[in-house]
Design a protein around this motif. Sequence first.
Motif, PDB file in Angstrom:
ATOM      1  N   SER A 215     -24.962 -49.056 -29.782  1.00 44.37           N
ATOM      2  CA  SER A 215     -24.647 -49.451 -31.161  1.00 44.37           C
ATOM      3  C   SER A 215     -25.889 -49.935 -31.899  1.00 44.37           C
ATOM      4  CB  SER A 215     -23.575 -50.548 -31.149  1.00 44.37           C
ATOM      5  OG  SER A 215     -22.382 -50.097 -30.539  1.00 44.37           O
ATOM      6  N   PHE A 238     -18.970 -49.941 -34.817  1.00 43.01           N
ATOM      7  CA  PHE A 238     -17.772 -50.399 -34.107  1.00 43.01           C
ATOM      8  C   PHE A 238     -16.518 -49.722 -34.645  1.00 43.01           C
ATOM      9  CE2 PHE A 238     -14.117 -53.259 -33.771  1.00 43.01           C
ATOM     10  CZ  PHE A 238     -14.038 -53.370 -32.389  1.00 43.01           C
ATOM     11  N   SER A 242     -14.745 -47.162 -31.978  1.00 45.90           N
ATOM     12  CA  SER A 242     -13.419 -47.584 -31.514  1.00 45.90           C
ATOM     13  C   SER A 242     -12.301 -46.757 -32.128  1.00 45.90           C
ATOM     14  CB  SER A 242     -13.199 -49.066 -31.840  1.00 45.90           C
ATOM     15  OG  SER A 242     -13.296 -49.292 -33.233  1.00 45.90           O
ATOM     16  N   THR A 243     -12.642 -45.722 -32.894  1.00 47.55           N
ATOM     17  CA  THR A 243     -11.708 -44.795 -33.552  1.00 47.55           C
ATOM     18  C   THR A 243     -10.777 -45.507 -34.536  1.00 47.55           C
ATOM     19  OG1 THR A 243      -9.974 -44.861 -31.866  1.00 47.55           O
ATOM     20  CG2 THR A 243     -11.756 -43.288 -31.531  1.00 47.55           C
ATOM     21  N   ILE A 244     -11.231 -46.622 -35.096  1.00 49.14           N
ATOM     22  CA  ILE A 244     -10.439 -47.269 -36.149  1.00 49.14           C
ATOM     23  C   ILE A 244     -10.563 -46.473 -37.441  1.00 49.14           C
ATOM     24  CG2 ILE A 244     -10.176 -49.367 -37.519  1.00 49.14           C
ATOM     25  CD1 ILE A 244     -11.166 -50.943 -35.113  1.00 49.14           C
ATOM     26  N   VAL A 275     -17.928 -43.146 -28.826  1.00 48.86           N
ATOM     27  CA  VAL A 275     -16.471 -43.098 -28.651  1.00 48.86           C
ATOM     28  C   VAL A 275     -16.110 -43.071 -27.167  1.00 48.86           C
ATOM     29  CG1 VAL A 275     -14.434 -41.686 -29.032  1.00 48.86           C
ATOM     30  CG2 VAL A 275     -16.018 -42.070 -30.899  1.00 48.86           C
ATOM     31  N   ILE A 278     -16.957 -46.646 -25.627  1.00 53.74           N
ATOM     32  CA  ILE A 278     -16.038 -47.705 -26.047  1.00 53.74           C
ATOM     33  C   ILE A 278     -14.646 -47.463 -25.470  1.00 53.74           C
ATOM     34  CG2 ILE A 278     -14.904 -48.722 -28.052  1.00 53.74           C
ATOM     35  CD1 ILE A 278     -17.724 -49.657 -27.695  1.00 53.74           C
ATOM     36  N   TYR A 279     -14.228 -46.194 -25.367  1.00 53.98           N
ATOM     37  CA  TYR A 279     -12.938 -45.887 -24.748  1.00 53.98           C
ATOM     38  C   TYR A 279     -12.921 -46.350 -23.287  1.00 53.98           C
ATOM     39  CZ  TYR A 279      -9.046 -43.133 -22.899  1.00 53.98           C
ATOM     40  OH  TYR A 279      -7.884 -42.743 -22.268  1.00 53.98           O
ATOM     41  N   PHE A 282     -12.782 -50.182 -23.245  1.00 57.62           N
ATOM     42  CA  PHE A 282     -11.447 -50.681 -23.568  1.00 57.62           C
ATOM     43  C   PHE A 282     -10.513 -50.597 -22.355  1.00 57.62           C
ATOM     44  CE2 PHE A 282     -11.687 -49.829 -28.425  1.00 57.62           C
ATOM     45  CZ  PHE A 282     -12.458 -50.966 -28.552  1.00 57.62           C
TER      46      PHE A 282
END
Length: 415
Positions: A215, A238, A242-244, A275, A278-279, A282
Motif C-alpha cells: 500500500s 485500502f 479491500s474491494t469496497i 486485492v 488483502i483477501y 482478511f
Amino acid sequence: MMPRRGAAGPRRRRRPAPLNEDNGRFLLLAALIAAYLSAGATVFSALESPSEAAAQLRWNRTLHNFSRIFNISLPELRAFLRSYEAAMAAGIRVDALRPRWDFPGAFYFVGTVVSTIGFGMTTPATVAGKVFLIVYGLFGCAGTILFFNLFLERIISLLAFIMKACHERQLRRSGLLPPNFRRGSAMSGVGSLIGWKPSVYHVMLILGIFAIMLSCCASAMYTLVEGWNYVDSLYYCFVTFSTIGFGDLVSSQNAVYQNQGLYRFGNFVFILMGVCCIYSLFNVISIVIKQLLNWVLKKFRCRCCPKCHKSSTRLGRRNAITPGARLRRHKISLEADGQYDSDTDGRRLSGEMISMRELTASNKVSLAILQKQLYETANGYPRNVCINTRQNGFSAGVGALAIMNNRLAETSDSR
C-alpha cells in the motif's frame, strides 16, 4: 378418592436441547457484528455529520448568490444542475477524460466487476448491457473468488514452507537436529517436527507487513502521478484492495499521463496484488476472530452452566479409556464378546459400544492412517486423510476456511 394416573405415569416436559457450538458461535458473531456496525455508525455520524451540514449550508448560500447575481430563477438553475448530474452519471466531465467504453476503459470496467470492487464511475446505460452484466458478473465473480481462494492456498503453503525451514534451522542450531538432516529422509520422525505447523499469528503478521509495504509503494505512485496527497492515496489503496470501491477516488482516469503505458501496467499489478493480499489477510484475521469466539463461548459455558457442562463432559467421555475404568470395563467387554460373536449381534446393551473385535480392527486401521499422516506432515507434504468417515462433505469447512483447515497450528484437528 384420588384420581388414578395412567399406566405410563405423568408426562415429563422435555428440556430444550442445548445450543450447538456452531450455532452459538454464529449467534455470538451476529451480535458482535451488530454491535460493531452500531459503534461504527455512531463514530462516523459524529465525525462526518457536522461537515455535511456545513457543506449543505455553503451550497445553499452559493446557489442563492448565483441566482441573485445572474438573475436566474432557482427552479431553472436547479433544472440545469439536474442535467449536469445526469451528465456526471453518464461519465461526462468538464475536463478532458479518457473514453469510458473503448477497449482499455471496458477492460478496466470488467476488472472492477469480477473483483467486486465496483467503483461506480462507469455503468452500462443500455438494456442489453445491463442484462449482459448480470450474466457476465455471475460467472466472473464466482471464477474470481475461486482465483482468490487458490491464491490463498498457495500463499499459505509458501509461508508454511518458509517458516518450517526457519524452524528446522533453529532446531539445527540448538542441536536438536543433526547437521545432515534432510527432509524426506528416515530421520523425519524427529519429535520436534512431528505435527509442527505455523502459527496463524505469524502468518497474519507477515501478510500484514506485506500489505502495508504494498500500500505504501502504491500510494507513492498515485501521489506522484495522480497528484493526490499521501493520505488520500492510502485511503484509495485500502478502499480498492479491500474491494469496497466507493468511487470518490479512481485511478487512471485522465486522458493523458506521462509514461501512460507503464503507469497503467503498474496500476493493474498493484490492484491485483493488493486485492489478493488483502483477501488473504482478511481470511487469516477471520481465523483469529473465530479463536476469540471459541474462547468467549468456553468462558460463557464454564460460568453459566457448570453442572450441564460437567454432565455433558462425563457423557461425552464414557467411551474413553481411563486408567481407573480400564480394569472395570475389561470384564464386561469379555462377557459381551463371549455372548455375541457376529457383527450384527455383537453390540453392547447401550446400543453405542462396539464389540472388542470391531474396536481392535478399527484401532489398527486408524493407527496406521494416523502414523502415515504424521509422517507426511513432518516431511512437508500433508495429505487430506479423513479418519472419521461419518463426517459429511462440509465437515472440514467451506471456502477459505476449508483451505486453511489443518494448515495452521490454530486450525489443526489436534487442537
